[in-house]
Structure formats: C-alpha cells, structure tokens
Design a protein around this motif. Sequence first.
Motif, PDB file in Angstrom:
ATOM      1  N   VAL A   1       1.200  -1.182   0.413  1.00 16.58           N
ATOM      2  CA  VAL A   1      -0.218  -0.280   0.068  1.00 16.58           C
ATOM      3  C   VAL A   1       0.613   0.985  -0.237  1.00 16.58           C
ATOM      4  N   GLU A   2       1.020   2.207  -1.350  1.00 19.66           N
ATOM      5  CA  GLU A   2       1.740   2.703  -1.405  1.00 19.66           C
ATOM      6  C   GLU A   2       0.747   5.062   0.233  1.00 19.66           C
TER       7      GLU A   2
ATOM      8  N   CYS B   1       5.873   2.800   1.099  1.00 17.26           N
ATOM      9  CA  CYS B   1       4.950   1.822   1.087  1.00 17.26           C
ATOM     10  C   CYS B   1       4.377   0.508   2.251  1.00 17.26           C
ATOM     11  N   GLN B   2       3.693   0.379   2.454  1.00 23.62           N
ATOM     12  CA  GLN B   2       3.876  -0.102   3.780  1.00 23.62           C
ATOM     13  C   GLN B   2       3.233  -1.487   3.063  1.00 23.62           C
ATOM     14  N   ALA B   3       4.538  -2.598   3.233  1.00 21.44           N
ATOM     15  CA  ALA B   3       3.797  -4.486   3.234  1.00 21.44           C
ATOM     16  C   ALA B   3       3.505  -4.846   4.088  1.00 21.44           C
TER      17      ALA B   3
ATOM     18  N   THR C   1       5.618  13.633 -12.629  1.00 22.52           N
ATOM     19  CA  THR C   1       4.108  13.452 -12.674  1.00 22.52           C
ATOM     20  C   THR C   1       4.075  11.960 -13.470  1.00 22.52           C
ATOM     21  N   ALA C   2       3.512  11.465 -12.329  1.00 23.03           N
ATOM     22  CA  ALA C   2       2.701   9.999 -12.799  1.00 23.03           C
ATOM     23  C   ALA C   2       2.079   9.295 -11.612  1.00 23.03           C
ATOM     24  N   SER C   3       2.064   8.097 -11.859  1.00 24.19           N
ATOM     25  CA  SER C   3       1.476   7.591 -11.280  1.00 24.19           C
ATOM     26  C   SER C   3       2.915   5.908 -10.415  1.00 24.19           C
ATOM     27  N   TYR C   4       2.939   6.493  -9.335  1.00 28.28           N
ATOM     28  CA  TYR C   4       4.345   5.544  -8.572  1.00 28.28           C
ATOM     29  C   TYR C   4       3.900   3.885  -8.424  1.00 28.28           C
ATOM     30  N   TYR C   5       3.953   3.309  -8.272  1.00 28.48           N
ATOM     31  CA  TYR C   5       3.848   1.946  -7.996  1.00 28.48           C
ATOM     32  C   TYR C   5       5.482   1.869  -6.750  1.00 28.48           C
ATOM     33  N   CYS C   6       4.801   0.656  -5.803  1.00 30.03           N
ATOM     34  CA  CYS C   6       5.510  -0.265  -5.237  1.00 30.03           C
ATOM     35  C   CYS C   6       5.940  -1.546  -6.125  1.00 30.03           C
ATOM     36  N   ASN C   7       6.767  -1.914  -5.439  1.00 31.14           N
ATOM     37  CA  ASN C   7       7.133  -3.630  -6.293  1.00 31.14           C
ATOM     38  C   ASN C   7       7.603  -4.017  -5.181  1.00 31.14           C
ATOM     39  N   MET C   8       7.655  -5.822  -4.976  1.00 29.16           N
ATOM     40  CA  MET C   8       8.355  -6.933  -4.331  1.00 29.16           C
ATOM     41  C   MET C   8       8.365  -7.593  -5.127  1.00 29.16           C
ATOM     42  N   PHE C   9      10.204  -8.119  -5.236  1.00 30.36           N
ATOM     43  CA  PHE C   9       9.673  -9.293  -6.095  1.00 30.36           C
ATOM     44  C   PHE C   9      10.526 -10.479  -4.597  1.00 30.36           C
ATOM     45  N   LEU C  10       9.607 -12.240  -4.864  1.00 34.28           N
ATOM     46  CA  LEU C  10      10.095 -12.510  -3.560  1.00 34.28           C
ATOM     47  C   LEU C  10      11.030 -13.583  -4.590  1.00 34.28           C
TER      48      LEU C  10
ATOM     49  N   GLY D   1       1.843  -2.050  -5.635  1.00 24.12           N
ATOM     50  CA  GLY D   1       0.768  -2.113  -4.803  1.00 24.12           C
ATOM     51  C   GLY D   1      -0.061  -1.387  -6.493  1.00 24.12           C
ATOM     52  N   GLN D   2      -1.281  -0.408  -5.403  1.00 21.59           N
ATOM     53  CA  GLN D   2      -2.249  -0.333  -5.797  1.00 21.59           C
ATOM     54  C   GLN D   2      -1.600   1.409  -7.142  1.00 21.59           C
ATOM     55  N   GLY D   3      -0.606   1.948  -6.386  1.00 22.64           N
ATOM     56  CA  GLY D   3      -0.013   2.522  -6.610  1.00 22.64           C
ATOM     57  C   GLY D   3      -0.766   4.273  -6.161  1.00 22.64           C
ATOM     58  N   THR D   4       0.527   4.961  -6.170  1.00 20.41           N
ATOM     59  CA  THR D   4      -0.146   7.148  -5.726  1.00 20.41           C
ATOM     60  C   THR D   4       0.235   7.693  -6.494  1.00 20.41           C
ATOM     61  N   GLN D   5      -0.962   8.967  -7.064  1.00 19.54           N
ATOM     62  CA  GLN D   5      -0.360  10.147  -8.018  1.00 19.54           C
ATOM     63  C   GLN D   5       0.082  10.949  -6.921  1.00 19.54           C
TER      64      GLN D   5
END
Length: 119
Positions: A5-6, A22-24, A92-101, A110-114
């Motif tokens: 969650v961003e 970004c809370q995981a 300017t963009a939507s920013y997304y958090c990513n995690m690779f396991l 994540g769902q992204g934050t504008q």
Amino acid sequence: QVQLVESGGGLVQAGGSLRLSCQASGRIFSIATMGWYRQAPGRSRELVAQIRISGGSGTTYGDSVKGRVTISRDAAKNTLYLQLNSVKPEDTASYYCNMFLYADGRSYWGQGTQVTVSA
C-alpha cells in the motif's frame, strides 16, 4: 499473499520534494528486491529506484531521477520509502511499489499513488 500500500502522493510544486511510503504486509519472506516504478499517461512503466534485499546488495536508480532520488527501507516496519527532490513537471506519474519474492518467484505491485508536479 502480499499486500503493498503506497501513500504520500499528491500535488507538489516544481522544485519541491516528495516522500512516498510503501507498507508491505502478508506472507513476506525471501525478498529479492523492492522498488518504485512510475507510469505517466501514454507512457510505459519505468524504474525509479530499486533496492536489493537478498542475493546481493545495492541500489539501482532510473536515469531520469539520478542525483535527485533516494530509496530506503525500514525492515522492522516492512516499509519502503522514496525521497525525490527537485521535482519537475515530468515527474508527474502514478508511482507503484514493487516487491519480488524468491519464495514464490512472483512480483507484487501496489495500487499506485498519484504524484502531480505543478510548474
């Protein structure tokens, strides 16, 4: 299952700074990498910053933000941060958090934050 969650997006004036979080949560183990990506309308998703958690170390930054960006992680809080300074309208963009396991070989988003940067 992993949830990301961003937060921290919004409207920023050019030249200012922003800090995203970004809370995981969920089944988080054997993390390979965590990172931030962004996507502007009509453009493909691009890497902003990535940090290697296991299987090595180090950070990678996108060319468009080098010198202005810092990625950091608080492992105890399962939180990833992005600090971006001297922001520009092109940030300017939507920013997304990513995690690779490593655990399941999956990449989570994540769902992204504008983020909108005004000139």
